[in-house]
Design a protein around this motif. Structure first.
Motif, PDB file in Angstrom:
ATOM      1  N   TYR A  69      38.027  99.960 144.264  1.00 19.69           N
ATOM      2  CA  TYR A  69      38.171 101.374 143.940  1.00 19.69           C
ATOM      3  C   TYR A  69      36.795 102.018 144.005  1.00 19.69           C
ATOM      4  O   TYR A  69      35.825 101.495 143.443  1.00 19.69           O
ATOM      5  CB  TYR A  69      38.796 101.506 142.558  1.00 19.69           C
ATOM      6  N   LYS A  70      36.684 103.147 144.693  1.00 16.38           N
ATOM      7  CA  LYS A  70      35.372 103.759 144.927  1.00 16.38           C
ATOM      8  C   LYS A  70      34.647 104.147 143.639  1.00 16.38           C
ATOM      9  O   LYS A  70      33.445 104.000 143.527  1.00 16.38           O
ATOM     10  CB  LYS A  70      35.527 104.975 145.828  1.00 16.38           C
ATOM     11  N   GLN A  71      35.390 104.661 142.660  1.00 13.57           N
ATOM     12  CA  GLN A  71      34.759 105.077 141.411  1.00 13.57           C
ATOM     13  C   GLN A  71      34.767 103.959 140.367  1.00 13.57           C
ATOM     14  O   GLN A  71      34.504 104.202 139.206  1.00 13.57           O
ATOM     15  CB  GLN A  71      35.469 106.305 140.835  1.00 13.57           C
ATOM     16  N   GLY A  72      35.071 102.735 140.761  1.00 15.79           N
ATOM     17  CA  GLY A  72      35.234 101.644 139.807  1.00 15.79           C
ATOM     18  C   GLY A  72      33.952 100.990 139.354  1.00 15.79           C
ATOM     19  O   GLY A  72      33.929 100.339 138.323  1.00 15.79           O
ATOM     20  N   SER A  73      32.874 101.103 140.075  1.00 10.88           N
ATOM     21  CA  SER A  73      31.571 100.492 139.816  1.00 10.88           C
ATOM     22  C   SER A  73      31.719  99.006 139.496  1.00 10.88           C
ATOM     23  O   SER A  73      32.353  98.268 140.230  1.00 10.88           O
ATOM     24  CB  SER A  73      30.821 101.249 138.728  1.00 10.88           C
ATOM     25  N   TYR A  74      31.170  98.544 138.378  1.00 13.36           N
ATOM     26  CA  TYR A  74      31.192  97.115 138.064  1.00 13.36           C
ATOM     27  C   TYR A  74      32.526  96.640 137.493  1.00 13.36           C
ATOM     28  O   TYR A  74      32.706  95.455 137.244  1.00 13.36           O
ATOM     29  CB  TYR A  74      30.052  96.746 137.108  1.00 13.36           C
ATOM     30  N   PHE A  75      33.494  97.536 137.300  1.00 17.19           N
ATOM     31  CA  PHE A  75      34.820  97.133 136.823  1.00 17.19           C
ATOM     32  C   PHE A  75      35.689  96.553 137.940  1.00 17.19           C
ATOM     33  O   PHE A  75      36.711  95.951 137.682  1.00 17.19           O
ATOM     34  CB  PHE A  75      35.568  98.325 136.202  1.00 17.19           C
ATOM     35  N   ASN A  76      35.283  96.757 139.187  1.00 17.87           N
ATOM     36  CA  ASN A  76      36.074  96.267 140.323  1.00 17.87           C
ATOM     37  C   ASN A  76      36.128  94.745 140.335  1.00 17.87           C
ATOM     38  O   ASN A  76      35.128  94.072 140.112  1.00 17.87           O
ATOM     39  CB  ASN A  76      35.482  96.753 141.646  1.00 17.87           C
ATOM     40  N   ALA A  77      37.316  94.222 140.627  1.00 18.25           N
ATOM     41  CA  ALA A  77      37.502  92.780 140.769  1.00 18.25           C
ATOM     42  C   ALA A  77      37.302  92.386 142.230  1.00 18.25           C
ATOM     43  O   ALA A  77      37.231  93.240 143.115  1.00 18.25           O
ATOM     44  CB  ALA A  77      38.902  92.396 140.307  1.00 18.25           C
ATOM     45  N   ASP A  78      37.222  91.093 142.486  1.00 24.23           N
ATOM     46  CA  ASP A  78      37.095  90.587 143.848  1.00 24.23           C
ATOM     47  C   ASP A  78      38.319  91.020 144.657  1.00 24.23           C
ATOM     48  O   ASP A  78      39.451  90.801 144.233  1.00 24.23           O
ATOM     49  CB  ASP A  78      36.999  89.055 143.808  1.00 24.23           C
ATOM     50  N   PRO A  79      38.134  91.635 145.815  1.00 28.06           N
ATOM     51  CA  PRO A  79      39.276  92.159 146.576  1.00 28.06           C
ATOM     52  C   PRO A  79      40.250  91.095 147.080  1.00 28.06           C
ATOM     53  O   PRO A  79      41.424  91.377 147.286  1.00 28.06           O
ATOM     54  CB  PRO A  79      38.645  92.894 147.751  1.00 28.06           C
ATOM     55  N   ASP A  80      39.781  89.864 147.280  1.00 31.40           N
ATOM     56  CA  ASP A  80      40.633  88.813 147.829  1.00 31.40           C
ATOM     57  C   ASP A  80      41.012  87.750 146.803  1.00 31.40           C
ATOM     58  O   ASP A  80      41.411  86.646 147.175  1.00 31.40           O
ATOM     59  CB  ASP A  80      39.936  88.143 149.016  1.00 31.40           C
ATOM     60  N   ARG A  81      40.907  88.045 145.540  1.00 27.87           N
ATOM     61  CA  ARG A  81      41.196  87.035 144.510  1.00 27.87           C
ATOM     62  C   ARG A  81      42.694  86.715 144.475  1.00 27.87           C
ATOM     63  O   ARG A  81      43.525  87.496 144.935  1.00 27.87           O
ATOM     64  CB  ARG A  81      40.725  87.516 143.137  1.00 27.87           C
ATOM     65  N   ASP A  82      43.017  85.553 143.911  1.00 24.40           N
ATOM     66  CA  ASP A  82      44.418  85.185 143.703  1.00 24.40           C
ATOM     67  C   ASP A  82      44.959  86.004 142.539  1.00 24.40           C
ATOM     68  O   ASP A  82      44.281  86.166 141.523  1.00 24.40           O
ATOM     69  CB  ASP A  82      44.546  83.697 143.384  1.00 24.40           C
ATOM     70  N   ARG A  83      46.182  86.496 142.693  1.00 23.72           N
ATOM     71  CA  ARG A  83      46.799  87.308 141.637  1.00 23.72           C
ATOM     72  C   ARG A  83      48.077  86.636 141.169  1.00 23.72           C
ATOM     73  O   ARG A  83      48.859  86.151 141.973  1.00 23.72           O
ATOM     74  CB  ARG A  83      47.094  88.710 142.175  1.00 23.72           C
ATOM     75  N   ARG A  84      48.265  86.624 139.848  1.00 21.30           N
ATOM     76  CA  ARG A  84      49.429  85.959 139.284  1.00 21.30           C
ATOM     77  C   ARG A  84      50.644  86.868 139.375  1.00 21.30           C
ATOM     78  O   ARG A  84      50.576  88.060 139.095  1.00 21.30           O
ATOM     79  CB  ARG A  84      49.165  85.586 137.828  1.00 21.30           C
ATOM     80  N   LEU A  85      51.761  86.277 139.777  1.00 22.68           N
ATOM     81  CA  LEU A  85      53.029  86.996 139.822  1.00 22.68           C
ATOM     82  C   LEU A  85      53.815  86.664 138.563  1.00 22.68           C
ATOM     83  O   LEU A  85      53.757  85.550 138.053  1.00 22.68           O
ATOM     84  CB  LEU A  85      53.823  86.614 141.068  1.00 22.68           C
TER      85      LEU A  85
END
Length: 155
Positions: A69-85
């Motif tokens: 997210y452009k305005q997310g700064s250091y709150f952004n997570a890794d874009p390719d991380r594994d996500r739990r369903l």
């Protein structure tokens, strides 16, 4: 603020429909951070080449790219991380056993908002062979040709 009702599609995995026969469809929630949800609302998401798997009794999606997210700064997570369903435990074990025994794949088919929550449509899929893909392409072009002729005849 009231949550919006109904469903709103976000992204579809068209490549999965080209490469696999979809035997069954399931709905699952997804665990996201706040900036990921904002980025998904902006439409910066890629489902191509992603898949789901059962690991240690949990369902994970791999390869889903959610741009930062452009305005997310250091709150952004890794874009390719594994996500739990998020699904019920018995559904996860049932899916895991079918994938292991029958040699099927779990593929995310689409992502959408449902009553304000992000949901994933999972498909229990079987891979297509090259000749299956050719048959599908031939049927699609035949349908287009029939529709075109009907349109000409009615006009």
């Amino acid at each position: 603020m009231p949550k919006s009702k109904g469903t709103k599609p976000i992204a579809q995995n068209r490549k999965a429909l080209h490469d696999y026969f979809v035997l069954d469809r399931f709905e699952a929630g997804i665990e996201l951070t706040g900036t990921e949800v904002k980025s998904i609302r902006a439409g910066t998401l890629n489902l191509k080449d992603c898949y789901a798997r059962v690991k240690d009794g949990e369902l994970w999606v791999r390869g889903m790219h959610v741009s930062p997210y452009k305005q997310g700064s250091y709150f952004n997570a890794d874009p390719d991380r594994d996500r739990r369903l998020l699904m019920h435990k018995r559904e996860i074990t049932r899916l895991g056993s079918r994938v292991q025994q029958e040699g099927l794949a779990l593929v995310p088919l689409s992502l959408y908002f449902k009553d304000g929550y992000v949901k994933v449509e999972l498909g229990l899929c079987k891979g297509k062979k090259l000749y299956d893909k050719r048959n599908d392409a031939a049927e699609k072009s035949a349908r287009r040709e029939i529709d075109r002729k009907l349109k000409e005849a009615n006009a």
